[in-house]
Design an enzyme around this catalytic site. Structure first.
Site, mmCIF file in Angstrom:
data_model
loop_
_atom_site.group_PDB
_atom_site.id
_atom_site.type_symbol
_atom_site.label_atom_id
_atom_site.label_comp_id
_atom_site.label_asym_id
_atom_site.label_seq_id
_atom_site.Cartn_x
_atom_site.Cartn_y
_atom_site.Cartn_z
ATOM 1 N N VAL A 122 7.313 -66.301 -21.177
ATOM 2 C CA VAL A 122 5.938 -66.798 -21.144
ATOM 3 C C VAL A 122 5.212 -65.929 -22.172
ATOM 4 O O VAL A 122 4.964 -64.753 -21.930
ATOM 5 C CB VAL A 122 5.320 -66.687 -19.737
ATOM 6 C CG1 VAL A 122 3.848 -67.064 -19.760
ATOM 7 C CG2 VAL A 122 6.086 -67.573 -18.754
ATOM 8 N N PRO A 123 4.941 -66.478 -23.353
ATOM 9 C CA PRO A 123 4.639 -65.681 -24.547
ATOM 10 C C PRO A 123 3.260 -65.023 -24.599
ATOM 11 O O PRO A 123 2.420 -65.343 -25.444
ATOM 12 C CB PRO A 123 4.827 -66.682 -25.680
ATOM 13 C CG PRO A 123 4.447 -67.989 -25.068
ATOM 14 C CD PRO A 123 4.958 -67.921 -23.655
ATOM 15 N N CYS A 124 3.050 -64.051 -23.739
ATOM 16 C CA CYS A 124 1.774 -63.328 -23.751
ATOM 17 C C CYS A 124 1.618 -62.484 -25.006
ATOM 18 O O CYS A 124 0.493 -62.110 -25.360
ATOM 19 C CB CYS A 124 1.629 -62.482 -22.498
ATOM 20 S SG CYS A 124 2.985 -61.353 -22.190
ATOM 21 N N HIS A 125 2.711 -62.226 -25.702
ATOM 22 C CA HIS A 125 2.622 -61.454 -26.950
ATOM 23 C C HIS A 125 1.889 -62.231 -28.040
ATOM 24 O O HIS A 125 1.479 -61.656 -29.034
ATOM 25 C CB HIS A 125 4.027 -61.055 -27.432
ATOM 26 C CG HIS A 125 4.926 -62.211 -27.719
ATOM 27 N ND1 HIS A 125 5.650 -62.842 -26.717
ATOM 28 C CD2 HIS A 125 5.223 -62.854 -28.864
ATOM 29 C CE1 HIS A 125 6.351 -63.825 -27.266
ATOM 30 N NE2 HIS A 125 6.111 -63.850 -28.568
ATOM 31 N N ARG A 126 1.675 -63.524 -27.850
ATOM 32 C CA ARG A 126 0.994 -64.348 -28.854
ATOM 33 C C ARG A 126 -0.523 -64.332 -28.712
ATOM 34 O O ARG A 126 -1.218 -65.037 -29.441
ATOM 35 C CB ARG A 126 1.511 -65.788 -28.767
ATOM 36 C CG ARG A 126 2.983 -65.902 -29.116
ATOM 37 C CD ARG A 126 3.497 -67.319 -28.999
ATOM 38 N NE ARG A 126 4.945 -67.331 -29.161
ATOM 39 C CZ ARG A 126 5.743 -68.269 -28.664
ATOM 40 N NH1 ARG A 126 5.224 -69.297 -28.001
ATOM 41 N NH2 ARG A 126 7.044 -68.186 -28.842
#
Length: 168
Positions: free
Chosen positions: A133-137
């Site tokens: 779940v791409p929270c780094h984006r």
């Protein structure tokens, strides 16, 4: 949780990742040293299982991601974690395309809570599925590299990996 949960450790290029499954899907992906890890009481229910099909599938998908061959994950995620608000933020994170970023303000607007930027940022920080779940984006105002429970160095590395393998 009173049941035993299958767990494994994945050696990623950015350090070890703990992967844990629940009966309804993956409970989480955590860098071994990130903020907001499951409590020691929660972890006492984990048992090493290197043959669990879901954990093997998760590892294969992570290898594809780090190799640049996978841009999205196809894994069931457990509903056992988070408040309804947090889960709405985590669902919205999954709509951020590979190689793209958005701000916390944009994410707050996407979940229908434009005034709740700080609450959205807190929910992003509690995301239990690092990378998947791409929270780094999610970036700060004006593109600032801020806030990643796994560490800003990892956030930068993940964004660089996605840029490196972005379609031309």
């Amino acid at each position: 949780m009173s049941t035993t949960l299958p767990h494994t450790r994945f050696e990623s290029p950015l350090g070890p990742i703990w992967i844990t499954a629940a009966p309804d899907g993956l409970l989480g992906f955590w860098f071994h040293d990130q903020k907001h890890l499951p409590t020691s009481d929660e972890r006492r229910h984990w048992t090493e299982d290197r043959r669990h099909p879901l954990l093997l599938n998760a590892q294969a998908q992570l290898r594809g991601y780090f190799g640049g061959a996978r841009q999205a994950f196809d894994l069931p995620l457990s509903s056992a974690r988070g408040t309804p608000f947090q889960r709405s933020v985590w669902r919205a994170l999954q709509d951020i395309p590979w190689g793209r970023t958005c701000s916390y303000g944009e994410l707050a607007r996407a979940v229908g809570r434009p005034e709740a930027v700080r609450a959205v940022a807190a929910a992003v920080g509690r995301n239990p599925w690092s990378i998947v779940v791409p929270c780094h984006r999610v970036l700060g105002a004006r593109g600032a590299l801020t806030g990643y429970a796994g560490g800003l160095e990892r956030k930068a590395a993940l964004l660089q990996l996605e840029q490196k393998h972005a379609p031309t």
